[in-house]
Design an enzyme around this catalytic site. Structure first.
Site, PDB file in Angstrom:
ATOM      1  CG  ASP A 203      -2.092   0.914   1.086  1.00  0.00           C
ATOM      2  OD1 ASP A 203      -2.274   1.499  -0.002  1.00  0.00           O
ATOM      3  OD2 ASP A 203      -2.852   1.070   2.064  1.00  0.00           O
ATOM      4  CG  HIS A 339      -8.943  -0.476  -4.179  1.00  0.00           C
ATOM      5  ND1 HIS A 339     -10.000   0.220  -3.608  1.00  0.00           N
ATOM      6  CD2 HIS A 339      -7.825  -0.086  -3.472  1.00  0.00           C
ATOM      7  CE1 HIS A 339      -9.537   0.971  -2.612  1.00  0.00           C
ATOM      8  NE2 HIS A 339      -8.221   0.806  -2.526  1.00  0.00           N
TER       9      HIS A 339
HETATM   10 FE1  N7H Z   1      -7.043   1.811  -1.089  1.00  0.00          FE
HETATM   11  N1  N7H Z   1      -4.764  -2.193   0.312  1.00  0.00           N
HETATM   12  O1  N7H Z   1      -3.920  -1.835   1.099  1.00  0.00           O
HETATM   13  O2  N7H Z   1      -4.932  -3.344   0.004  1.00  0.00           O
HETATM   14  N2  N7H Z   1      -5.444   0.793  -1.780  1.00  0.00           N
HETATM   15  N3  N7H Z   1      -7.384   0.426   0.341  1.00  0.00           N
HETATM   16  N4  N7H Z   1      -8.548   2.949  -0.283  1.00  0.00           N
HETATM   17  N5  N7H Z   1      -6.632   3.297  -2.376  1.00  0.00           N
HETATM   18  C1  N7H Z   1      -4.635   1.156  -2.811  1.00  0.00           C
HETATM   19  O3  N7H Z   1      -1.548   2.649  -5.146  1.00  0.00           O
HETATM   20  C2  N7H Z   1      -6.732  -0.775   0.482  1.00  0.00           C
HETATM   21  C3  N7H Z   1      -9.368   2.599   0.741  1.00  0.00           C
HETATM   22  C4  N7H Z   1      -7.282   4.515  -2.469  1.00  0.00           C
HETATM   23  O4  N7H Z   1      -3.475   6.166  -7.228  1.00  0.00           O
HETATM   24  C5  N7H Z   1      -3.690   0.137  -3.077  1.00  0.00           C
HETATM   25  O5  N7H Z   1      -0.946   3.037  -3.077  1.00  0.00           O
HETATM   26  C6  N7H Z   1      -7.409  -1.566   1.490  1.00  0.00           C
HETATM   27  C7  N7H Z   1     -10.374   3.605   0.948  1.00  0.00           C
HETATM   28  C8  N7H Z   1      -6.619   5.344  -3.454  1.00  0.00           C
HETATM   29  O6  N7H Z   1      -3.805   4.383  -8.427  1.00  0.00           O
HETATM   30  C9  N7H Z   1      -3.903  -0.843  -2.173  1.00  0.00           C
HETATM   31  C10 N7H Z   1      -8.420  -0.791   1.976  1.00  0.00           C
HETATM   32  C11 N7H Z   1     -10.131   4.573  -0.005  1.00  0.00           C
HETATM   33  C12 N7H Z   1      -5.575   4.601  -3.954  1.00  0.00           C
HETATM   34  C13 N7H Z   1      -5.017  -0.438  -1.329  1.00  0.00           C
HETATM   35  C14 N7H Z   1      -8.405   0.446   1.257  1.00  0.00           C
HETATM   36  C15 N7H Z   1      -8.975   4.148  -0.760  1.00  0.00           C
HETATM   37  C16 N7H Z   1      -5.605   3.333  -3.269  1.00  0.00           C
HETATM   38  C17 N7H Z   1      -2.610   0.136  -4.166  1.00  0.00           C
HETATM   39  C18 N7H Z   1      -9.414  -1.076   3.055  1.00  0.00           C
HETATM   40  C19 N7H Z   1     -10.858   5.841  -0.277  1.00  0.00           C
HETATM   41  C20 N7H Z   1      -4.552   5.045  -5.004  1.00  0.00           C
HETATM   42  C21 N7H Z   1      -1.368   0.811  -3.669  1.00  0.00           C
HETATM   43  C22 N7H Z   1      -9.209  -1.925   4.026  1.00  0.00           C
HETATM   44  C23 N7H Z   1     -12.123   6.030   0.007  1.00  0.00           C
HETATM   45  C24 N7H Z   1      -4.991   4.614  -6.379  1.00  0.00           C
HETATM   46  C25 N7H Z   1      -1.280   2.281  -3.999  1.00  0.00           C
HETATM   47  C26 N7H Z   1      -3.991   5.084  -7.433  1.00  0.00           C
HETATM   48  C27 N7H Z   1      -4.694   2.331  -3.508  1.00  0.00           C
HETATM   49  C28 N7H Z   1      -5.557  -1.124  -0.229  1.00  0.00           C
HETATM   50  C29 N7H Z   1      -9.263   1.461   1.503  1.00  0.00           C
HETATM   51  C30 N7H Z   1      -8.401   4.884  -1.768  1.00  0.00           C
HETATM   52  C31 N7H Z   1      -3.107  -2.140  -2.136  1.00  0.00           C
HETATM   53  C32 N7H Z   1      -7.119  -2.976   1.946  1.00  0.00           C
HETATM   54  C33 N7H Z   1     -11.467   3.576   2.002  1.00  0.00           C
HETATM   55  C34 N7H Z   1      -7.001   6.763  -3.820  1.00  0.00           C
END
Ligand code: N7H
Length: 480
Positions: A203, A339
């Site tokens: 992440d 996602h």
């Molecule tokens: Fe997410 N994860 O850790 O598995 N997220 N996220 N997220 N997320 C992203 O690009 C994850 C949540 C965003 O710029 C990655 O940094 C998990 C919420 C945004 O291409 C991974 C949960 C919200 C991005 C995860 C969770 C977001 C993003 C790829 C909940 C907003 C950037 C790594 C438990 C409402 C997208 C990365 C881009 C990326 C995970 C929640 C938003 C692996 C497990 C609630 C904006």
């Protein structure tokens, strides 16, 4: 690898006062552990008298930047040495501002969602709620069982003790004017998994460049550059007229998101991508299609070879566009519902519509590793993500991602000539009801029998500037 440097922001960019913005907002408090201590104010006048003692310990963006530089230097010269850090930040809810008497037009922060609070918003966010809109799966503490949530102290450090003492010392200094009502302890995952969350994915790859702040030279290319006002209130990019003291503050969204880890992995095991002959490879690809990245962060839009680690380089890992085509051609190989595609649609939406939606994510994992559970209180054995993000408008930032995109099965459908796109399989939710994701033009889709991410509570808060904390928050006028 060349050493990371923080080059000064270009001179044509607006200048952010790094001594005035709290440390978590731009760079994120460097941490292996983080404690979020939610508190209620019981004696407002006394709180204002005691707060100055705590303010001396509040970490600024400049201090985090300096700490980051020191950590980089130490890593380069003595890699085994650990740099000790202990950081503290503070943020307030609308109820907290009310408790302190920061009410009326002159103190109106002009953010509807902040003013109403997250509990009020829970059903719109897709959290399961009762008929009277009470979130059914939230912890009692977030529902006010031990007192209204008026604010949160964020303590972070390289050790558990440093994170804990940062907030414990602050609570002690505020005593008896404020009481802790809930604490969420977060910790990064062990060893090689440090940068990964509990499902196993890396992440924190993609956050925007913020104009006006020095950014590290290894910040991933392709992360998009935003005006400072998208994250920090009152700067270019934030058009809303707010009280003067709001300048250089930021709205903080906190969500405690429980992750159903064995259930998620079992689901991927049972539902491999059918075209792949090797079942394990098919499950790996299914997971990658859910996120848009393999576990190590490689974007599937660039390669389906998860072992080609050349894609992990900061110049490549985030530098990509989605295909311009419509229908299935436009989602080969990254599904519209993935996602990272739902939460940062890149060229799927016009560039000028995108900038205001960007958020700065600074969360941390919490809970034991799978298999490390202890008998006893089941809540102690929960694991998940203490999600934190900063923005200048909650409606265009966090809520745009959660409600307008992740939960909206039709998001992009019309432009892409699809009947439906389906839910974001990771965070998209429909009040706890069954969901579907990954639609193809023929109408096939994947059924998600349960939510793998469950909101256990949260709040909308405001992280004031240092100048605001030293004036209006201690009962003095804001300096003109
Ligand atoms: Fe997410 N994860 O850790 O598995 N997220 N996220 N997220 N997320 C992203 O690009 C994850 C949540 C965003 O710029 C990655 O940094 C998990 C919420 C945004 O291409 C991974 C949960 C919200 C991005 C995860 C969770 C977001 C993003 C790829 C909940 C907003 C950037 C790594 C438990 C409402 C997208 C990365 C881009 C990326 C995970 C929640 C938003 C692996 C497990 C609630 C904006």
């Amino acid at each position: 690898m060349s050493q990371v440097i923080f080059a000064p922001a270009p001179s044509d960019e607006p200048t952010i006062d790094l001594d005035n913005v709290q440390g978590d907002v731009i760079y994120g408090l460097t941490k292996s552990y983080e404690h979020f201590s939610f508190f209620t104010i019981v004696k407002a006048d006394e709180f204002k008298q005691k707060l100055p003692q705590v303010l001396a310990d509040i970490t600024t963006s400049r201090q985090v930047l300096d700490a980051r530089k020191t950590i980089i230097d130490i890593k380069a010269t003595s890699p085994d040495e650990e740099h000790h850090v202990k950081f503290l930040n503070i943020a307030f809810s609308q109820k907290g501002l009310n408790a302190l008497g920061l009410t009326g037009d002159s103190n109106n922060l002009k953010d509807r969602h902040f003013a109403e609070g997250q509990q009020q918003d829970a059903s719109s966010l897709g959290d399961p709620t009762t008929d009277s809109h009470v979130p059914k799966l939230w912890k009692n503490e977030f529902l006010g069982a031990h007192g209204e949530i008026h604010g949160v102290l964020l303590g972070a450090g390289n050790t558990y003790e440093n994170a804990a003492t940062a907030v414990n010392d602050a609570l002690e200094k505020l005593k008896p004017s404020a009481n802790q009502v809930y604490r969420r302890e977060g910790k990064t995952r062990p060893g090689e998994l440090r940068k990964h969350e509990h499902f196993g994915w890396r992440d924190g790859i993609s956050n925007p460049f913020i104009k006006g702040a020095p950014m590290p030279s290894n910040h991933p290319t392709g992360s998009g550059k935003v005006d400072p006002g998208v994250i920090v209130v009152g700067h270019k990019g934030d058009e809303i007229q707010r009280p003067k003291w709001a300048f250089e503050g930021s709205f903080m969204v906190f969500r405690e998101l429980k992750q159903m880890v064995p259930e998620f992995h079992q689901f991927l095991k049972d539902n491999p991508v059918p075209e792949i002959p090797d079942r394990d490879k098919g499950s790996e690809l299914q997971g990658a299609r859910f996120f848009g990245r393999f576990k190590n962060g490689i974007p599937i839009q660039k390669t389906l070879d998860s072992s080609d680690t050349s894609w992990l380089n900061h110049t490549k890992i985030n530098d990509f566009r989605y295909p311009d085509g419509t229908g299935d051609a436009g989602q080969d190989p990254c599904p519209y519902s993935a996602h990272i595609r739902k939460t940062y649609p890149r060229n799927d939406i016009p560039e000028n519509a995108q900038e205001e939606t960007r958020i700065n994510r600074k969360g941390i994992a919490y809970g034991p590793e799978v298999g490390e559970e202890q008998p006893g209180d089941p809540e102690k054995n929960e694991r998940g993500l203490a999600f934190v993000c900063y923005q200048s408008v909650i409606g265009s930032g966090f809520r745009r991602h959660q409600t307008d995109w992740a939960n909206n099965t039709k998001f992009l459908a019309q432009e892409k000539k699809m009947q439906t796109i389906g839910f974001d399989p990771i965070i998209g939710q429909a009040g706890g009801k069954e969901r579907t994701t990954q639609y193809t033009q023929s109408g096939s889709s994947i059924r998600l029998p349960q939510d793998f991410v469950i909101a256990r509570g949260g709040e909308y808060l405001f992280t004031p500037s240092i100048k605001a904390l030293r004036s209006v928050f201690v009962g003095k006028p804001f300096p003109e």
